[in-house]
Motif scaffolding. Structure first.
Motif, PDB file in Angstrom:
ATOM      1  N   UNK A  81       0.820  -1.209   0.000  1.00 37.91           N
ATOM      2  CA  UNK A  81       0.000   0.000   0.000  1.00 37.91           C
ATOM      3  C   UNK A  81       0.857   1.264   0.000  1.00 37.91           C
ATOM      4  N   UNK A  82       2.188   1.106  -0.051  1.00 38.15           N
ATOM      5  CA  UNK A  82       3.083   2.257  -0.080  1.00 38.15           C
ATOM      6  C   UNK A  82       3.375   2.845   1.279  1.00 38.15           C
ATOM      7  N   UNK A  83       3.058   2.134   2.376  1.00 35.57           N
ATOM      8  CA  UNK A  83       3.307   2.633   3.734  1.00 35.57           C
ATOM      9  C   UNK A  83       4.675   2.164   4.220  1.00 35.57           C
ATOM     10  N   UNK A  84       5.332   3.046   4.965  1.00 39.57           N
ATOM     11  CA  UNK A  84       6.662   2.743   5.510  1.00 39.57           C
ATOM     12  C   UNK A  84       6.490   2.026   6.850  1.00 39.57           C
ATOM     13  N   UNK A  85       7.008   0.773   6.965  1.00 37.04           N
ATOM     14  CA  UNK A  85       6.835  -0.058   8.147  1.00 37.04           C
ATOM     15  C   UNK A  85       8.057   0.045   9.070  1.00 37.04           C
ATOM     16  N   UNK A  86       7.772   0.133  10.361  1.00 36.93           N
ATOM     17  CA  UNK A  86       8.817   0.226  11.399  1.00 36.93           C
ATOM     18  C   UNK A  86       8.634  -0.940  12.355  1.00 36.93           C
ATOM     19  N   UNK A  87       9.732  -1.619  12.712  1.00 41.47           N
ATOM     20  CA  UNK A  87       9.691  -2.781  13.601  1.00 41.47           C
ATOM     21  C   UNK A  87      10.345  -2.468  14.933  1.00 41.47           C
ATOM     22  N   UNK A  88       9.761  -3.026  16.019  1.00 41.70           N
ATOM     23  CA  UNK A  88      10.408  -2.940  17.333  1.00 41.70           C
ATOM     24  C   UNK A  88      11.747  -3.678  17.311  1.00 41.70           C
ATOM     25  N   UNK A  89      11.691  -4.934  16.846  1.00 48.59           N
ATOM     26  CA  UNK A  89      12.850  -5.833  16.816  1.00 48.59           C
ATOM     27  C   UNK A  89      12.519  -7.007  15.922  1.00 48.59           C
ATOM     28  N   UNK A  90      13.444  -7.893  15.700  1.00 49.11           N
ATOM     29  CA  UNK A  90      13.230  -9.075  14.878  1.00 49.11           C
ATOM     30  C   UNK A  90      13.878 -10.278  15.536  1.00 49.11           C
ATOM     31  N   UNK A  91      13.424 -11.495  15.113  1.00 50.17           N
ATOM     32  CA  UNK A  91      13.889 -12.740  15.733  1.00 50.17           C
ATOM     33  C   UNK A  91      14.083 -13.791  14.660  1.00 50.17           C
ATOM     34  N   UNK A  92      14.875 -14.850  15.037  1.00 52.36           N
ATOM     35  CA  UNK A  92      15.176 -15.921  14.097  1.00 52.36           C
ATOM     36  C   UNK A  92      14.020 -16.893  13.955  1.00 52.36           C
ATOM     37  N   UNK A  93      13.387 -17.271  15.060  1.00 53.16           N
ATOM     38  CA  UNK A  93      12.360 -18.311  15.034  1.00 53.16           C
ATOM     39  C   UNK A  93      10.995 -17.710  15.332  1.00 53.16           C
ATOM     40  N   UNK A  94       9.939 -18.362  14.845  1.00 45.11           N
ATOM     41  CA  UNK A  94       8.585 -17.869  15.145  1.00 45.11           C
ATOM     42  C   UNK A  94       8.264 -17.904  16.635  1.00 45.11           C
ATOM     43  N   UNK A  95       8.792 -18.907  17.364  1.00 40.00           N
ATOM     44  CA  UNK A  95       8.520 -18.997  18.801  1.00 40.00           C
ATOM     45  C   UNK A  95       9.060 -17.782  19.521  1.00 40.00           C
ATOM     46  N   UNK A  96      10.304 -17.392  19.211  1.00 38.56           N
ATOM     47  CA  UNK A  96      10.890 -16.216  19.837  1.00 38.56           C
ATOM     48  C   UNK A  96      10.084 -14.956  19.491  1.00 38.56           C
ATOM     49  N   UNK A  97       9.641 -14.870  18.246  1.00 31.87           N
ATOM     50  CA  UNK A  97       8.876 -13.694  17.827  1.00 31.87           C
ATOM     51  C   UNK A  97       7.525 -13.609  18.538  1.00 31.87           C
ATOM     52  N   UNK A  98       6.866 -14.744  18.722  1.00 28.98           N
ATOM     53  CA  UNK A  98       5.571 -14.750  19.427  1.00 28.98           C
ATOM     54  C   UNK A  98       5.729 -14.349  20.877  1.00 28.98           C
TER      55      UNK A  98
END
Length: 314
Positions: free
Chosen positions: A277-294
């Motif tokens: 949609x052309x929106x600029x996304x900002x992330x708090x942080x990122x993780x390797x595995x889905x479990x860590x991200x959840x």
């Protein structure tokens, strides 16, 4: 009842009534008509005519009279024959024979009969109760003619007030012309401005089409061409695949401001990129595995933002 009254009753039912040894009364339907001279509307009717050649007894009149008077056929036949002989004798003397509601018979010098039907009797049963209607003439043209004659006789005088009004009307006419010219000029300016915009857009579109055609012609040219070498340095994305999104912004400056705020709070915030949609996304942080991200998503929703969500990329 007389013989003429029985003939009248039969004329309502039949189109031909024969009077033995005298002649036949015939009827035919006449449609509604207008008598313009008398201003009268006439309903549909049956018109009577007489034929002296049809004298043979068909039995209709004698049978009808015999049944109505409860007499024998022979008795009625003799009585009707006597009546017809009296009619003939009256006509031979040059007198007119009048049958009520039927018409009149007048002899000629040649011995023929002239029949004149009665005008006030209508034998058409479908027009029962309909009488001629007389309509008064419309006097519209007469009144118009009278008014024109009065205008010719009475002189036309313009008073002072009317003269002042007549002098004021040209001013209103000129004012209306000026307003019309101003509105036309404004409309023309808008039209010209819109035309300039359309011309610029058309030129830009034409330039794009020409550039595309040149690129296609260059690509399919069989001659070897020396093309310039372009070197692009691509920054490798070494970040992890599961991101906890803090928000999406229409302006890049707002996204940068959000990254600065989150980093001050201790997050490893970064700019993910633009979505579809052309929106600029900002992330708090990122993780390797889905479990860590959840787990991180639950923690951030409980402490920082309930609107946070997880984005997994390949």
């Amino acid at each position: 009842m007389s013989a003429s009254e029985y003939i009248q009753e039969l004329l309502y039912r039949y189109n031909c009534v024969v009077i033995p040894e005298f002649g036949a009364l015939l009827t035919h339907v006449k449609p509604a008509s207008i008598d313009k001279a008398a201003n009268t509307f006439h309903p549909p009717s049956k018109v009577l005519s007489f034929n002296s050649q049809l004298q043979s007894n068909d039995g209709l009149l004698i049978s009808y009279m015999a049944e109505a008077e409860k007499s024998s056929y022979e008795e009625i036949q003799d009585r009707l024959a006597a009546k017809v002989e009296s009619w003939k004798a009256q006509l031979k003397q040059g007198e007119a024979l009048v049958l009520e509601n039927i018409g009149s018979f007048k002899p000629t010098r040649e011995g023929k009969l002239i029949f004149q039907p009665a005008r006030h009797t209508n034998y058409l049963t479908s027009s029962f109760g309909l009488s001629p209607i007389v309509s008064k003439p419309i006097l519209r043209e007469v009144l118009k003619q009278e008014v024109e004659e009065i205008e010719e006789k009475v002189p036309f005088i313009i008073t002072r007030e009317e003269r002042e009004k007549s002098n004021f009307r040209p001013l209103l006419k000129y004012a209306a012309i000026v307003l019309l010219a101003i509105s036309a000029g404004f409309s023309g300016y808008l039209t010209y401005d819109q035309a300039q915009v359309n011309t610029a857009l058309s030129q830009q579109k034409a330039q794009e089409i020409i550039s595309s055609s040149i690129q296609e012609a260059t690509f399919f040219d069989t001659k070897p061409l020396e093309l310039p070498v372009f070197r692009l340095e691509v920054e490798k994305n070494t970040r992890k695949r599961h991101h906890i999104i803090a928000g999406a912004f229409r302006e890049r400056s707002n996204a940068d401001r959000k990254i600065s705020q989150l980093r001050k709070k201790g997050f490893d915030a970064f700019y993910v990129g633009q979505n579809k949609f052309g929106l600029y996304q900002v992330a708090f942080e990122s993780h390797d595995t889905p479990r860590e991200a959840l787990d991180a998503l639950k923690r951030i929703r409980a402490t920082e933002s309930k609107d946070a969500w997880m984005l997994s990329v390949k």
